[in-house]
Write an enzyme that holds these catalytic residues in place. Structure first.
Site, PDB file in Angstrom:
ATOM      1  N   MET A 118      -7.557  72.257   3.305  1.00  0.00           N
ATOM      2  CA  MET A 118      -7.849  72.312   1.891  1.00  0.00           C
ATOM      3  C   MET A 118      -7.314  71.022   1.274  1.00  0.00           C
ATOM      4  O   MET A 118      -6.126  70.711   1.411  1.00  0.00           O
ATOM      5  CB  MET A 118      -7.191  73.528   1.228  1.00  0.00           C
ATOM      6  CG  MET A 118      -7.458  73.619  -0.279  1.00  0.00           C
ATOM      7  SD  MET A 118      -9.230  73.696  -0.690  1.00  0.00           S
ATOM      8  CE  MET A 118      -9.649  75.314  -0.074  1.00  0.00           C
ATOM      9  N   ASP A 119      -8.191  70.254   0.672  1.00  0.00           N
ATOM     10  CA  ASP A 119      -7.800  68.990   0.044  1.00  0.00           C
ATOM     11  C   ASP A 119      -7.412  69.227  -1.406  1.00  0.00           C
ATOM     12  O   ASP A 119      -8.198  69.784  -2.183  1.00  0.00           O
ATOM     13  CB  ASP A 119      -8.948  67.982   0.087  1.00  0.00           C
ATOM     14  CG  ASP A 119      -9.243  67.488   1.492  1.00  0.00           C
ATOM     15  OD1 ASP A 119      -8.478  67.813   2.408  1.00  0.00           O
ATOM     16  OD2 ASP A 119     -10.245  66.769   1.667  1.00  0.00           O
TER      17      ASP A 119
ATOM     18  N   THR B 273     -13.180  58.932  -0.098  1.00  0.00           N
ATOM     19  CA  THR B 273     -12.719  59.965   0.830  1.00  0.00           C
ATOM     20  C   THR B 273     -13.907  60.567   1.582  1.00  0.00           C
ATOM     21  O   THR B 273     -14.880  60.991   0.981  1.00  0.00           O
ATOM     22  CB  THR B 273     -11.991  61.090   0.071  1.00  0.00           C
ATOM     23  OG1 THR B 273     -10.974  60.530  -0.757  1.00  0.00           O
ATOM     24  CG2 THR B 273     -11.369  62.079   1.040  1.00  0.00           C
TER      25      THR B 273
ATOM     26  N   GLU C 251      -7.007  64.898  14.526  1.00  0.00           N
ATOM     27  CA  GLU C 251      -6.223  65.660  13.554  1.00  0.00           C
ATOM     28  C   GLU C 251      -5.823  67.027  14.117  1.00  0.00           C
ATOM     29  O   GLU C 251      -5.293  67.853  13.413  1.00  0.00           O
ATOM     30  CB  GLU C 251      -7.012  65.845  12.252  1.00  0.00           C
ATOM     31  CG  GLU C 251      -6.334  65.190  11.081  1.00  0.00           C
ATOM     32  CD  GLU C 251      -7.153  65.257   9.794  1.00  0.00           C
ATOM     33  OE1 GLU C 251      -6.787  64.521   8.865  1.00  0.00           O
ATOM     34  OE2 GLU C 251      -8.141  66.004   9.711  1.00  0.00           O
TER      35      GLU C 251
ATOM     36  N   SER D 278     -22.467  58.656   0.473  1.00  0.00           N
ATOM     37  CA  SER D 278     -21.489  59.732   0.297  1.00  0.00           C
ATOM     38  C   SER D 278     -20.406  59.410  -0.711  1.00  0.00           C
ATOM     39  O   SER D 278     -19.763  60.316  -1.244  1.00  0.00           O
ATOM     40  CB  SER D 278     -20.836  60.071   1.644  1.00  0.00           C
ATOM     41  OG  SER D 278     -19.886  59.091   2.026  1.00  0.00           O
TER      42      SER D 278
ATOM     43  N   ASP E 201     -15.981  60.041   7.823  1.00  0.00           N
ATOM     44  CA  ASP E 201     -16.436  61.294   8.430  1.00  0.00           C
ATOM     45  C   ASP E 201     -17.951  61.430   8.322  1.00  0.00           C
ATOM     46  O   ASP E 201     -18.612  61.917   9.250  1.00  0.00           O
ATOM     47  CB  ASP E 201     -15.759  62.485   7.753  1.00  0.00           C
ATOM     48  CG  ASP E 201     -14.258  62.522   8.037  1.00  0.00           C
ATOM     49  OD1 ASP E 201     -13.851  62.030   9.102  1.00  0.00           O
ATOM     50  OD2 ASP E 201     -13.511  63.042   7.190  1.00  0.00           O
TER      51      ASP E 201
ATOM     52  N   GLY F 164     -12.591  67.510  11.000  1.00  0.00           N
ATOM     53  CA  GLY F 164     -13.542  68.344  11.725  1.00  0.00           C
ATOM     54  C   GLY F 164     -14.548  68.990  10.804  1.00  0.00           C
ATOM     55  O   GLY F 164     -15.762  68.942  11.033  1.00  0.00           O
TER      56      GLY F 164
ATOM     57  N   THR G  95     -15.936  50.709  12.119  1.00  0.00           N
ATOM     58  CA  THR G  95     -16.334  50.766  10.713  1.00  0.00           C
ATOM     59  C   THR G  95     -15.389  49.887   9.903  1.00  0.00           C
ATOM     60  O   THR G  95     -14.177  49.891  10.123  1.00  0.00           O
ATOM     61  CB  THR G  95     -16.312  52.216  10.191  1.00  0.00           C
ATOM     62  OG1 THR G  95     -15.012  52.794  10.399  1.00  0.00           O
ATOM     63  CG2 THR G  95     -17.356  53.057  10.916  1.00  0.00           C
TER      64      THR G  95
ATOM     65  N   GLY H 247     -19.270  46.831   6.165  1.00  0.00           N
ATOM     66  CA  GLY H 247     -20.259  47.453   7.028  1.00  0.00           C
ATOM     67  C   GLY H 247     -19.661  47.960   8.328  1.00  0.00           C
ATOM     68  O   GLY H 247     -18.494  48.348   8.384  1.00  0.00           O
TER      69      GLY H 247
END
Length: 301
Positions: free
Chosen positions: A12-13, A247, A139, A281, A251, A41, A219, A224
């Site tokens: 939970m962020d 953030t 993680e 994103s 991912d 994940g 990355t 880029g």
């Protein structure tokens, strides 16, 4: 239908927006706080599933309010979470994200993610066996990651390791990896642990690739993404967007890359489409909020 398995963390962020990061010993006020589902994940699985490909997530949450909230949130995605483990008497993982206008800093408490052990892999071995791609990060306990990658390779499953957050990678683990996707900072850590650093990213990428058969993709944030193929480094620039929150960009990249590899795209095309998805994103707050659907990605393309 192609299938991808993501093995990794669920958190939970707690995202606190600030004008700047505090100095050591300083207290500052946050403008806002948001509670959002995260964990590498979870994030990568959502990014994959939004590509319209069959996706299973393996991991652990606690038997608490945050764990229930995460499961409820993920159940709205086209994502198989039936194999998640609910750990009694252990809190769900929590990430505290301090977000400024153009950057962020994150502190993670692993919680139930530390309970993601070999048993999780063994209980879901058939799911892994039937996959086209296994995607993992660091993680969760690295021993679990190594075991899962090893079993996947035995079954002929393509493997991707996103070495984040960076931990020293055991010598034997790398032989089970087909693609490795550090960011530039993580790659520097990989180099200092194995070969030293020339101070030039492309030189170091070529040198690392000479020593390892793994396909290397680095990355590089606003610069880029770079990859090594046929003894050359190629860089695919990112697209320009209005940045709201970075953030989860990495991912998103990894999730879409897994999709592209499962679909047998050429490496250049896979890196390009993953980079575009990562850029799209960051136009929304939160790791998962701005992750594009396959429809949105194709519309942009």
């Amino acid at each position: 239908m192609k299938k991808i398995v993501v093995l990794g963390s669920l958190n939970m962020d707690m995202v606190m927006t600030t004008e700047r990061l505090p100095m050591i010993g300083e207290t500052i006020c946050s403008d806002q706080i948001h509670y959002m589902v995260g964990g590498k994940g979870s994030n990568q699985a959502v990014a994959v599933s939004r590509m319209g490909i069959s996706t299973s997530l393996l991991g652990c949450v606690g038997n608490d309010a945050f764990g229930e909230r995460i499961q409820k949130h993920l159940s709205r995605e086209t994502l198989d979470i039936s194999s998640l483990n609910i750990i009694e008497d252990t809190p769900t993982g929590i990430a505290t994200v301090f977000k400024t206008k153009n950057n962020n800093a994150i502190v993670v408490n692993s919680g139930a993610n530390d309970c993601c052990d070999r048993r999780i892999v063994e209980e879901n071995i058939e799911i892994i066996k039937q996959a086209d791609v296994l995607l993992a990060q660091l993680e969760i306990p690295i021993e679990t990651v190594e075991y899962a990658l090893q079993k996947a390779k035995e079954f002929g499953v393509t493997t991707i390791l996103n070495p984040a957050p960076y931990k020293e990678i055991p010598i034997g683990l790398i032989e089970y990896v087909d693609y490795i996707t550090p960011n530039d900072t993580e790659f520097e850590s990989m180099m200092s642990g194995e070969l030293g650093s020339s101070g030039d990213l492309e030189t170091d990428m070529l040198e690392w690739s000479k020593q390892n058969s793994v396909k290397l993709i680095v990355t590089r944030s606003s610069q880029g993404s770079s990859y090594v193929e046929n003894g050359q480094v190629t860089t695919i620039p990112c697209i320009n967007v209005d940045v709201v929150d970075t953030t989860g960009a990495g991912d998103t990249f990894n999730g879409i890359l897994a999709y592209a590899i499962a679909e047998k795209m050429e490496l250049r095309d896979a890196v390009r489409i993953a980079g575009i998805g990562a850029s799209l994103s960051i136009r929304a707050l939160g790791a998962q909020s701005g992750m594009p659907s396959i429809k949105e990605l194709k519309k942009y393309l």
